[in-house]
Design an enzyme around this catalytic site. Structure first.
Site, PDB file in Angstrom:
ATOM      1  N   TYR A  55     -33.125  18.910 -48.498  1.00  0.00           N
ATOM      2  CA  TYR A  55     -33.822  19.860 -47.637  1.00  0.00           C
ATOM      3  C   TYR A  55     -35.320  19.568 -47.632  1.00  0.00           C
ATOM      4  CZ  TYR A  55     -29.579  22.762 -47.447  1.00  0.00           C
ATOM      5  OH  TYR A  55     -28.305  23.235 -47.244  1.00  0.00           O
ATOM      6  N   SER A 156     -19.064  21.754 -51.354  1.00  0.00           N
ATOM      7  CA  SER A 156     -19.466  22.190 -50.021  1.00  0.00           C
ATOM      8  C   SER A 156     -18.740  21.319 -49.001  1.00  0.00           C
ATOM      9  CB  SER A 156     -20.989  22.057 -49.868  1.00  0.00           C
ATOM     10  OG  SER A 156     -21.425  22.429 -48.585  1.00  0.00           O
ATOM     11  N   ASN A 157     -18.233  21.941 -47.970  1.00  0.00           N
ATOM     12  CA  ASN A 157     -17.568  21.206 -46.886  1.00  0.00           C
ATOM     13  C   ASN A 157     -16.355  20.415 -47.370  1.00  0.00           C
ATOM     14  OD1 ASN A 157     -19.697  21.898 -44.888  1.00  0.00           O
ATOM     15  ND2 ASN A 157     -20.963  20.622 -46.230  1.00  0.00           N
ATOM     16  N   TRP A 223     -22.207  28.957 -44.678  1.00  0.00           N
ATOM     17  CA  TRP A 223     -23.498  28.535 -44.162  1.00  0.00           C
ATOM     18  C   TRP A 223     -23.515  28.741 -42.643  1.00  0.00           C
ATOM     19  CZ3 TRP A 223     -23.758  24.209 -40.860  1.00  0.00           C
ATOM     20  CH2 TRP A 223     -22.750  23.254 -40.947  1.00  0.00           C
ATOM     21  N   LEU A 226     -25.136  33.473 -39.303  1.00  0.00           N
ATOM     22  CA  LEU A 226     -25.681  34.196 -38.158  1.00  0.00           C
ATOM     23  C   LEU A 226     -25.550  33.404 -36.861  1.00  0.00           C
ATOM     24  CD1 LEU A 226     -28.864  35.713 -39.835  1.00  0.00           C
ATOM     25  CD2 LEU A 226     -26.812  36.949 -39.122  1.00  0.00           C
ATOM     26  N   GLY A 229     -28.284  32.912 -34.192  1.00  0.00           N
ATOM     27  CA  GLY A 229     -28.691  34.061 -33.396  1.00  0.00           C
ATOM     28  C   GLY A 229     -27.897  34.285 -32.120  1.00  0.00           C
ATOM     29  N   ARG A 230     -26.715  33.693 -32.014  1.00  0.00           N
ATOM     30  CA  ARG A 230     -25.944  33.803 -30.773  1.00  0.00           C
ATOM     31  C   ARG A 230     -25.515  35.232 -30.448  1.00  0.00           C
ATOM     32  NH1 ARG A 230     -21.832  28.590 -31.067  1.00  0.00           N
ATOM     33  NH2 ARG A 230     -23.420  27.051 -31.647  1.00  0.00           N
TER      34      ARG A 230
END
Length: 316
Positions: A55, A156-157, A223, A226, A229-230
């Site tokens: 990141y 993860s994944n 993950w 949200l 923001g859709r």
């Protein structure tokens, strides 16, 4: 050191900390922004912070380490998880995955140095590496745990067979699987109801992964919960507009925020999914406060109404 909390209802994802990914280093303004994000999270009842060594190309962890250094009491009050296993592209070299044992150990040591802490509460293996030897991976994880550098581990994944294959070589339980899950990304949920329908083959989500995690005590983290923001401000399709209107109506009825309704939909699932919100905006973090501090207040019927409205089709 006091063992910090690691069982929040909500986790703050730190991908956005540290400034632009292509910047060589972070700035004083980036540190200040991180301090504001951490303060907003704590004010909202969030005490677990999610990182990855990639990141910001390491700057997200480094900025967070700066925040920790400015408040020595903070580390004992929070949980920190990070991820390793992805190698970003550089020059003509493509990006790849690397879960060789020696690489895992080295990258954890680098993460701890950037974070300016002596232990990770949780380490997640970021992506499956087809070349990984599970015995080699397990040896590295056992070593990190024995040295007191990592308290617990997860993935993860990864799908159920991948989790089971690694767990077969580990004496330590895998505690977490982090997947993309949201009202927009519903394939994990659709998998369970499309059995014996023509649509099943096109769904694509690895069958049985959610059930495996439920059966073996592997916590599910979501993950992008949200969905960019859709349903809380940025709609494009007819289904998104209809779902956003329903989310707003439910938020008003519950005297809460649209963000909370979207997160409650995930948390209402029997897996008690823990959303990892990716925003670093203090305002938006605080908009998620009720999801961090209260049980989901959605009825059985409301939960289904959200699902069916978002999918745009009746259930089979």
């Amino acid at each position: 050191m006091t063992t910090p909390p690691t069982t929040d209802r909500l986790v703050l994802g730190c991908m956005g900390l540290g400034g632009p990914w292509d910047a060589e280093s972070y700035t004083a303004a980036d540190v200040e922004a991180a301090e504001h994000a951490v303060a907003a999270a704590l004010d909202s009842g969030i005490t677990t912070f999610d990182h990855a060594d990639i990141y910001g190309r390491g700057k997200a962890e480094a900025v967070f380490g700066e925040v920790l250094s400015r408040d020595p009491s903070l580390r004992a009050r929070i949980g920190i998880q990070s991820k390793c296993g992805i190698v970003l592209a550089r020059g003509e070299r493509p990006g790849l995955y690397d879960l060789r044992g020696a690489s895992i150990v080295r990258r954890v040591e680098e993460t701890l140095s950037r974070l300016r802490t002596d232990v990770l509460d949780t380490l997640l293996l970021h992506r499956p590496d087809p070349l990984a030897d599970p015995e080699d991976v397990a040896e590295a994880l056992h070593s990190l745990h024995a040295q007191g550098l990592v308290r617990r581990f997860g993935v993860s994944n990864m799908n159920a067979p991948q989790i089971a294959r690694l767990q077969a070589h580990l004496s330590l339980p895998l505690a977490v699987d982090q997947l993309e899950m949201s009202l927009a990304r519903r394939d994990w949920l659709e998998d369970g109801v499309l059995v014996n329908t023509p649509a099943s083959a096109a769904n694509g989500f690895p069958a049985g992964t959610v059930e495996h995690c439920l059966a073996h005590g592997v916590a599910l983290q979501a993950w992008a919960p949200l969905a960019q923001g859709r349903f809380t401000g940025r709609q494009e399709t007819a289904e998104e507009h209809a779902t956003a209107a329903l989310v707003t109506r439910l938020a008003e009825a519950r005297d809460t925020t649209p963000e909370t309704i979207v997160l409650w939909w995930l948390q209402r699932h029997p897996a008690r999914i823990v959303p990892v919100i990716g925003t670093t905006s203090p305002t938006r973090i605080r908009a998620c406060r009720d999801a961090a501090t209260t049980e989901p207040r959605l009825t059985h019927e409301e939960w289904y109404e959200l699902w069916i409205t978002a999918r745009g089709l009746p259930l089979p």
